[in-house]
Design a protein around this motif. Sequence first.
Motif, PDB file in Angstrom:
ATOM      1  N   ARG A   6       0.858  -1.186   0.000  1.00  0.00           N
ATOM      2  CA  ARG A   6       0.000   0.000   0.000  1.00  0.00           C
ATOM      3  C   ARG A   6       0.895   1.237   0.000  1.00  0.00           C
ATOM      4  NH1 ARG A   6      -5.046  -2.416  -0.022  1.00  0.00           N
ATOM      5  NH2 ARG A   6      -5.237  -3.969   1.567  1.00  0.00           N
ATOM      6  N   LEU A 114     -15.503   3.785  -5.080  1.00  0.00           N
ATOM      7  CA  LEU A 114     -14.231   3.074  -4.911  1.00  0.00           C
ATOM      8  C   LEU A 114     -14.435   1.580  -5.061  1.00  0.00           C
ATOM      9  CD1 LEU A 114     -12.427   4.988  -2.045  1.00  0.00           C
ATOM     10  CD2 LEU A 114     -11.656   4.672  -4.380  1.00  0.00           C
ATOM     11  N   GLU A 115     -15.506   1.049  -4.471  1.00  0.00           N
ATOM     12  CA  GLU A 115     -15.782  -0.378  -4.627  1.00  0.00           C
ATOM     13  C   GLU A 115     -15.944  -0.729  -6.107  1.00  0.00           C
ATOM     14  OE1 GLU A 115     -19.264  -1.016  -2.190  1.00  0.00           O
ATOM     15  OE2 GLU A 115     -18.044  -1.589  -0.474  1.00  0.00           O
ATOM     16  N   ILE A 118     -12.465  -0.428  -7.864  1.00  0.00           N
ATOM     17  CA  ILE A 118     -11.602  -1.536  -7.440  1.00  0.00           C
ATOM     18  C   ILE A 118     -12.046  -2.826  -8.118  1.00  0.00           C
ATOM     19  CG2 ILE A 118     -10.944  -3.001  -5.487  1.00  0.00           C
ATOM     20  CD1 ILE A 118     -11.074  -0.387  -3.766  1.00  0.00           C
ATOM     21  N   HIS A 122      -9.214  -4.402 -10.387  1.00  0.00           N
ATOM     22  CA  HIS A 122      -8.337  -5.203  -9.518  1.00  0.00           C
ATOM     23  C   HIS A 122      -7.545  -6.276 -10.257  1.00  0.00           C
ATOM     24  CE1 HIS A 122     -11.449  -8.362  -9.200  1.00  0.00           C
ATOM     25  NE2 HIS A 122     -10.479  -9.120  -8.744  1.00  0.00           N
ATOM     26  N   LYS A 127      -2.916   0.760 -10.650  1.00  0.00           N
ATOM     27  CA  LYS A 127      -3.126   0.974  -9.216  1.00  0.00           C
ATOM     28  C   LYS A 127      -4.259   1.974  -9.011  1.00  0.00           C
ATOM     29  CE  LYS A 127       1.394  -0.140  -7.409  1.00  0.00           C
ATOM     30  NZ  LYS A 127       2.326   0.179  -6.339  1.00  0.00           N
ATOM     31  N   VAL A 128      -5.031   1.761  -7.950  1.00  0.00           N
ATOM     32  CA  VAL A 128      -6.135   2.657  -7.611  1.00  0.00           C
ATOM     33  C   VAL A 128      -5.740   3.455  -6.368  1.00  0.00           C
ATOM     34  CG1 VAL A 128      -8.555   2.828  -6.919  1.00  0.00           C
ATOM     35  CG2 VAL A 128      -7.848   1.063  -8.552  1.00  0.00           C
ATOM     36  N   THR A 130      -6.701   7.006  -3.952  1.00  0.00           N
ATOM     37  CA  THR A 130      -7.764   7.937  -3.608  1.00  0.00           C
ATOM     38  C   THR A 130      -7.200   9.015  -2.690  1.00  0.00           C
ATOM     39  OG1 THR A 130     -10.077   8.110  -2.920  1.00  0.00           O
ATOM     40  CG2 THR A 130      -8.650   6.688  -1.588  1.00  0.00           C
ATOM     41  N   LEU A 147     -10.176  -5.807  -0.712  1.00  0.00           N
ATOM     42  CA  LEU A 147      -8.949  -5.567  -1.471  1.00  0.00           C
ATOM     43  C   LEU A 147      -8.334  -4.226  -1.109  1.00  0.00           C
ATOM     44  CD1 LEU A 147     -10.202  -6.678  -4.986  1.00  0.00           C
ATOM     45  CD2 LEU A 147      -8.676  -7.951  -3.486  1.00  0.00           C
ATOM     46  N   VAL A 149      -7.800   0.054  -1.612  1.00  0.00           N
ATOM     47  CA  VAL A 149      -7.110   0.794  -2.657  1.00  0.00           C
ATOM     48  C   VAL A 149      -5.613   0.498  -2.559  1.00  0.00           C
ATOM     49  CG1 VAL A 149      -8.836   2.632  -2.788  1.00  0.00           C
ATOM     50  CG2 VAL A 149      -6.914   2.872  -1.218  1.00  0.00           C
ATOM     51  N   ASP A 150      -4.888   0.811  -3.612  1.00  0.00           N
ATOM     52  CA  ASP A 150      -3.441   0.580  -3.613  1.00  0.00           C
ATOM     53  C   ASP A 150      -2.688   1.693  -2.914  1.00  0.00           C
ATOM     54  OD1 ASP A 150      -3.238  -1.870  -5.355  1.00  0.00           O
ATOM     55  OD2 ASP A 150      -4.338  -0.538  -6.697  1.00  0.00           O
TER      56      ASP A 150
END
Length: 161
Positions: A6, A114-115, A118, A122, A127-128, A130, A147, A149-150
């Motif tokens: 992360r 976001l869900e 992702i 995914h 990469k996600v 926020t 999962l 966010v990244d």
Amino acid sequence: MADKTRDLIVRPTVPMAGLDKFLSKLKNVTMLNVDPKLVQRGGKFTIVYESQDADMVVCRTFDQMKSAKQAGKVFGYYKKVLSNADIDEMEKASSQAGASFVIVDASDWKIIPLENIIAKLHRSKTKVYTIASSSKEVATMFSVLELGVDGVILSTDSEDE
């Protein structure tokens, strides 16, 4: 399954005069969202910013992504998410434009977009990221949809946060 890495990206909100001191006190932070002209290059930080001089270029249009790609830069796409069409646009930034990352600004309704993003990205290499305004919010963003966010861009003037 191994825990994924992360990224915590700090956006310093300290006055310019205190920036160097603030950066010297950051521990376990390797990424900054700051104008590369304000930071000593070749240091310990990877710069994520809307500038061709950044290590990771943040783009707001598909034309900017095309230019960054042609220049051989690592680039991503920033989008304020207000509708499902914006989510679809982020998916296109990944699948068609080849963005290495997307920055989801869903300040009004964070979790659901976001869900969705992702879930759509995914399996891709994109990469996600926020945006968060507190360390509590960072923890929430990392746990969205199991999962998470990244990475999270945290605006702060506290090296302890």
